[in-house]
Enzyme design. Structure first.
Site, PDB file in Angstrom:
ATOM      1  N   HIS A   1     -36.287 114.571 123.339  1.00 37.13           N
ATOM      2  CA  HIS A   1     -37.364 113.791 122.852  1.00 37.13           C
ATOM      3  C   HIS A   1     -38.347 112.870 123.669  1.00 37.13           C
ATOM      4  O   HIS A   1     -38.176 112.123 124.292  1.00 37.13           O
ATOM      5  CB  HIS A   1     -35.850 112.675 122.775  1.00 37.13           C
ATOM      6  CG  HIS A   1     -36.222 111.773 121.456  1.00 37.13           C
ATOM      7  ND1 HIS A   1     -35.370 111.464 120.679  1.00 37.13           N
ATOM      8  CD2 HIS A   1     -37.350 111.257 120.996  1.00 37.13           C
ATOM      9  CE1 HIS A   1     -36.250 110.084 120.106  1.00 37.13           C
ATOM     10  NE2 HIS A   1     -37.025 110.372 119.939  1.00 37.13           N
TER      11      HIS A   1
ATOM     12  N   ARG B   1     -36.732 112.294 114.182  1.00 34.76           N
ATOM     13  CA  ARG B   1     -35.409 111.541 114.415  1.00 34.76           C
ATOM     14  C   ARG B   1     -34.204 112.931 114.050  1.00 34.76           C
ATOM     15  O   ARG B   1     -34.049 114.161 113.591  1.00 34.76           O
ATOM     16  CB  ARG B   1     -34.549 111.195 113.532  1.00 34.76           C
ATOM     17  CG  ARG B   1     -35.617 109.432 113.603  1.00 34.76           C
ATOM     18  CD  ARG B   1     -35.607 108.636 115.269  1.00 34.76           C
ATOM     19  NE  ARG B   1     -36.856 107.659 115.358  1.00 34.76           N
ATOM     20  CZ  ARG B   1     -37.618 107.699 115.943  1.00 34.76           C
ATOM     21  NH1 ARG B   1     -37.975 108.675 116.127  1.00 34.76           N
ATOM     22  NH2 ARG B   1     -37.867 106.576 115.750  1.00 34.76           N
TER      23      ARG B   1
ATOM     24  N   GLU C   1     -28.201 111.684 120.526  1.00 38.02           N
ATOM     25  CA  GLU C   1     -27.980 111.251 121.409  1.00 38.02           C
ATOM     26  C   GLU C   1     -28.173 110.425 122.474  1.00 38.02           C
ATOM     27  O   GLU C   1     -27.785 109.247 121.485  1.00 38.02           O
ATOM     28  CB  GLU C   1     -29.930 111.583 121.681  1.00 38.02           C
ATOM     29  CG  GLU C   1     -30.892 112.816 121.115  1.00 38.02           C
ATOM     30  CD  GLU C   1     -32.029 112.370 120.781  1.00 38.02           C
ATOM     31  OE1 GLU C   1     -32.602 110.814 121.286  1.00 38.02           O
ATOM     32  OE2 GLU C   1     -32.950 112.886 120.062  1.00 38.02           O
TER      33      GLU C   1
END
Length: 374
Positions: free
Chosen positions: A254, A208, A237
């Protein structure tokens, strides 16, 4: 039964056909009115499920996310509606572990490292961390595990503290985002901890973005601090701090868990959960739908040996440098972070491929990584 599923769930149409009236939606267009009559709602992390989305729905019986993370689900609200939190925990664990291996081999080449002389500190010993330990064991790479919640819960593996992790050559982060409390992981790597990193260490974050204070990391780089960092996840993000990107050795959007198998396995897990909850027989399997990889057989280069052979094999399946190059060259374009994730190229896991090892003496390590025998 009305089943609504996000359009980013691979093979959802195939899995849920016959279970009810299935409707597909885009996360960009979804709203409370659209899903007001849903009995089953299936999403990925791009759709936030909360009171605003479900306030007009009086029928909802099941909410599931085809992702390992659940931060996009308002858990308190869902529980107030009598709904369990359904996820696909572990669905992409193998994919993330293989992403880390690709990063390790690329950085080992860049830093002139022999990986069997290094120690990896793994923070987070859940699904991903465990899969990574298996891959590292296959390669003969030492590791330490740190996971206070699991240790306190009685997990009997040999855990170390963060002080020990900070002495490792490589630190790989695989924790959930927990904000506050005894097991807080938000800004686990704050300015102080970032300042403790050595220039001969490697830090990898594929869990994360908020686990690392990105502003503090950028400030360290801008002050001339030399660090080796691999980031797949970022704070805020998709609106990340683009000033940080040029400093990152390998930067991606990601996508660590975005193998064909990793994403589709999440759909399969939700299918199995829905069948169990509503009394259907789960007769469909992921293998019914996955295409055969092309090529499906890899023949080793007999001129290579040792780490060079293993590196060539892993990078022939997934070379993180390609994703990093695309990311760095295009991230300034509008909405590019989302675009890369949405349009990610096909990537397969080791287990989809067979390897012809010939006379290579390290063949058992290759099979232990997950490849099939030819």
């Amino acid at each position: 039964m009305k089943i609504y599923y996000e359009d980013s769930l691979p093979y959802a149409a195939e899995f849920f056909a016959g279970l009810g009236d299935s409707q597909v939606f885009s996360h960009k267009d979804v709203n409370g009115e659209l899903v007001a009559d849903a009995d089953v709602l299936l999403v990925r992390s791009t759709t936030k499920v909360n009171a605003e989305l479900l306030k007009a729905n009086q029928n909802i019986k099941y909410v599931g996310t085809a992702t390992a993370g659940t931060n996009h689900l308002d858990k308190e609200y869902l529980r107030s509606r009598g709904l369990d939190i359904h996820s696909a925990a572990g669905c992409n664990a193998v994919a993330v572990a293989e992403y880390v291996l690709s990063a390790l081999f690329v950085m080992a080449e860049k830093l002139d490292w022999q990986l069997t002389t290094k120690t990896v500190g793994i923070v987070g010993a859940g699904h991903v961390g465990t899969r990574l330990t298996e891959k590292l064991t296959a390669l003969g790479i030492r590791y330490h595990l740190c996971d206070p919640p699991l240790a306190d819960a009685g997990d009997t593996r040999d855990f170390v503290d963060m002080d020990t992790i900070m002495q490792c050559d490589i630190i790989s982060l695989h924790v959930p985002l927990i904000e506050g409390g005894q097991y807080n992981t938000g800004h686990m790597f704050d300015a102080k901890r970032i300042g403790q990193l050595r220039k001969d260490q490697l830090l990898i974050n594929a869990c994360r973005g908020e686990v690392i204070d990105n502003k503090a990391l950028l400030k360290s780089f801008e002050s001339g601090y030399k660090l080796n960092v691999v980031l797949d996840v970022w704070e805020n993000e998709p609106d990340i701090d683009q000033a940080l990107v040029p400093y990152i050795a390998l930067a991606t959007a990601h996508i660590a868990g975005h193998t064909v198998e990793g994403k589709a396995r999440g759909t399969e897990m939700l299918y199995q959960q829905v069948c169990e909850q509503f009394g259907f027989n789960a007769t469909k399997k992921l293998s019914d739908y996955l295409p055969a990889p092309q090529p499906s057989i890899i023949t080793l280069d007999e001129t290579l040996s040792g780490q060079a052979q293993l590196s060539a094999l892993v990078l022939s399946v997934y070379d993180i440098r390609k994703d990093s190059k695309q990311f760095k060259e295009t991230i300034e374009q509008p909405d590019q972070f989302r675009y890369i994730r949405k349009n990610y190229s096909i990537r397969r896991e080791f287990a989809a491929l067979s390897v012809n090892t010939g006379n290579y003496s390290g063949s058992e390590a290759i099979y232990a990584l997950g490849f099939n025998r030819k």
